[in-house]
Design a protein around this motif. Structure first.
Motif, PDB file in Angstrom:
ATOM      1  N   ASP A 163       0.774  -1.131   0.221  1.00 20.54           N
ATOM      2  CA  ASP A 163       0.118  -0.005  -0.050  1.00 20.54           C
ATOM      3  C   ASP A 163       0.806   1.051   0.037  1.00 20.54           C
ATOM      4  O   ASP A 163       0.524   2.233   0.454  1.00 20.54           O
ATOM      5  N   ALA A 164       2.197   1.121  -0.664  1.00 19.07           N
ATOM      6  CA  ALA A 164       3.059   2.288  -0.433  1.00 19.07           C
ATOM      7  C   ALA A 164       2.919   2.961  -2.014  1.00 19.07           C
ATOM      8  O   ALA A 164       1.837   3.363  -2.379  1.00 19.07           O
ATOM      9  N   GLY A 165       3.891   2.988  -2.784  1.00 13.32           N
ATOM     10  CA  GLY A 165       3.867   3.708  -4.044  1.00 13.32           C
ATOM     11  C   GLY A 165       3.589   2.884  -4.869  1.00 13.32           C
ATOM     12  O   GLY A 165       3.258   3.551  -6.087  1.00 13.32           O
ATOM     13  N   SER A 166       2.982   1.761  -4.795  1.00 12.57           N
ATOM     14  CA  SER A 166       2.726   0.796  -6.089  1.00 12.57           C
ATOM     15  C   SER A 166       1.309   1.120  -6.302  1.00 12.57           C
ATOM     16  O   SER A 166       0.497   1.559  -5.517  1.00 12.57           O
ATOM     17  N   LEU A 167       0.863   0.846  -7.764  1.00  8.29           N
ATOM     18  CA  LEU A 167      -0.692   1.368  -8.114  1.00  8.29           C
ATOM     19  C   LEU A 167      -1.353  -0.023  -7.922  1.00  8.29           C
ATOM     20  O   LEU A 167      -2.518   0.036  -8.133  1.00  8.29           O
ATOM     21  N   SER A 168      -0.721  -1.208  -7.287  1.00  8.76           N
ATOM     22  CA  SER A 168      -1.452  -2.395  -7.294  1.00  8.76           C
ATOM     23  C   SER A 168      -2.690  -2.454  -6.337  1.00  8.76           C
ATOM     24  O   SER A 168      -3.822  -2.834  -6.935  1.00  8.76           O
ATOM     25  N   LEU A 169      -3.036  -1.358  -5.421  1.00  8.72           N
ATOM     26  CA  LEU A 169      -4.080  -1.595  -4.569  1.00  8.72           C
ATOM     27  C   LEU A 169      -4.913  -0.054  -4.684  1.00  8.72           C
ATOM     28  O   LEU A 169      -5.709  -0.188  -3.779  1.00  8.72           O
ATOM     29  N   VAL A 170      -4.526   0.718  -5.507  1.00  4.27           N
ATOM     30  CA  VAL A 170      -4.972   2.004  -5.353  1.00  4.27           C
ATOM     31  C   VAL A 170      -6.579   1.862  -5.674  1.00  4.27           C
ATOM     32  O   VAL A 170      -7.452   2.628  -4.875  1.00  4.27           O
TER      33      VAL A 170
END
Length: 444
Positions: free
Chosen positions: A406-413
């Motif tokens: 849940d950091a800079g990745s787009l995976s869970l936005v």
């Protein structure tokens, strides 16, 4: 009489664009506004290096994990731009960064009537009337005020430059998120750099060296890292489950010691490491230079920076070998800090409270170290001076609480935006807040 928006979103990058999609698809009756400091939708404009990809599965876009049937999916973007079959024919695992930036802008463009650009937020104040917390006043740098019942903050992370470099106070030291624009300015001034240092062991560091090597044929490059060498990312599919929504819940429920152990275990899935393709490419290019006796790229490993100072329009770095204690000095025209961004915490590369929250930090219920506390639904823990049904939400900057996925990745936005919206709706449905004691009249 003040008219309050239901939600004001601060920032209109991928996180709040995903929220805008969720609102349109699930709660179109809500009155929302987004304030964006840039002139238009941009996504990492200074990191659009030729040939680089997003290191993220294309289906983990702004909406698909939440709603695979959405108009705003990356797949539909390709269809509507006439590139679907050409894209599917690419010999690539991940989309090109330049194309994904176009996708993000394409999606955001559907919400121009909900966004005001060139609006840098400088203050967030609590609005109290007759000792009742009514909402928030958001002030932008042009002096305008906007009012809302709930705030969703997605300003992006603060760039981190190590203090030893910051102390030099030199324009010759930049963070990599300003790279391309800085290079363009230098070229326009006739000051194209001839000797550049890239600090760090990240994916960005390796990509920058590769880009600069192709961009400037007469430039010498030094990659400086405290590690033994550039490390390959941990790309095991088992470790990749850190980007599953279940991991966020698992991480959130872990105690402090457990979180620290997980962070150490998962570090190289995202930090201080680079993908195999760019590591291999750089190694081959350096080797080829060595056999043709035309060495332009040098990797300086196991080094800590002791001092940085500008002397006669050059930036001198004093380095120490971590194992032999040997000291050396190197001079550069430009030093690029590929050193990442600040997370929440007390270490040098962290920050206790994001700058955008400084004005209302006295109303936040900080932890024992003075850091913000983020609840499971991404609402900030606040003191009693903030009404429960006037939430402040954090859309991003949640690695400390929810883990690396849940950091800079787009995976869970897309999934995070749904959680945020559901929380805001549930709170606003409680009606107007009741009068609470000990309120501070910040606006009347």
């Amino acid at each position: 009489m003040i008219k309050y928006k239901d939600i004001i979103g601060i920032g209109f990058g991928p996180a709040n664009i995903s929220l805008a999609i969720t609102i349109e698809e699930k709660a179109p009756e809500m009155d929302v506004l987004f304030l964006e400091s840039n002139q238009d939708i941009v996504w990492h404009p200074d990191a659009q290096f030729a040939g680089t990809d997003i290191q993220n599965h294309p289906l983990r876009d702004l909406v698909t994990p939440r709603n695979p049937k959405s108009h705003y999916s990356f797949t539909n973007f390709l269809k509507e731009t006439g590139r679907l079959f050409k894209h599917l024919n690419l010999p690539l695992t991940y989309p090109l960064r330049k194309e994904y930036a176009q996708y993000i802008k394409w999606v955001g463009g559907h919400f121009y009537n909900k966004v005001q650009y060139n609006k840098r937020v400088i203050n967030i104040d609590i609005v109290c009337e007759n000792n009742i917390h009514k909402g928030y006043k958001v002030t932008t740098d042009d002096g305008r005020n906007y009012f809302s019942k709930a705030i969703v903050i997605a300003p992006g992370r603060t760039p981190y430059i190590p203090s030893v470099l910051e102390k030099a106070s030199s324009k010759r030291i930049i963070h990599f998120n300003k790279l391309i624009s800085t290079l363009s300015s230098l070229e326009n001034e006739g000051n194209t750099p001839k000797n550049i240092a890239v600090i760090g062991g990240s994916q960005s560091a390796v990509e920058i060296i590769l880009d600069l090597r192709n961009r400037y044929k007469n430039c010498t490059l030094h990659g400086i890292t405290r590690s033994f060498g550039y490390r390959q990312k941990d790309a095991s599919p088992f470790m990749g489950e850190v980007y599953f929504p279940e991991h966020c819940n698992f991480y959130f429920d872990a105690n402090k010691k457990g979180k620290e152990e997980l962070d150490r275990d998962l570090l190289f899935t995202n930090y201080s490491a680079a993908d195999k393709d760019v590591v291999d490419s750089l190694y081959v290019q350096i080797y080829e230079e060595s056999i043709t006796e035309n060495q332009r790229v040098f990797v300086v490993t196991n080094r800590e920076i002791m001092q940085a100072e500008e002397i006669n329009n050059r930036l001198k770095l004093t380095l120490i070998n971590r194992y032999s204690n040997q000291i050396e000095e190197l001079d550069f025209d430009l030093v690029i800090a590929a050193t990442g961004f600040r997370n929440i915490g007390i270490d040098e590369n962290q920050e206790r409270v994001p700058p955008i929250l400084d004005r209302i930090s006295e109303h936040l219920d900080l932890d024992e170290l003075g850091c913000i506390v983020i609840h499971r639904d991404y609402n900030l823990r606040t003191l009693s001076t903030i009404a429960e049904n006037r939430p402040i939400m954090l859309n991003g900057l949640c690695e400390k609480s929810h883990g690396m996925g849940d950091a800079g990745s787009l995976s869970l936005v897309s999934l995070r935006s749904e959680i945020i919206l559901n929380h805001v709706i549930s709170k606003l449905q409680q009606g107007d807040p009741v009068s609470l004691p000990n309120r501070i009249e910040l606006y009347s």
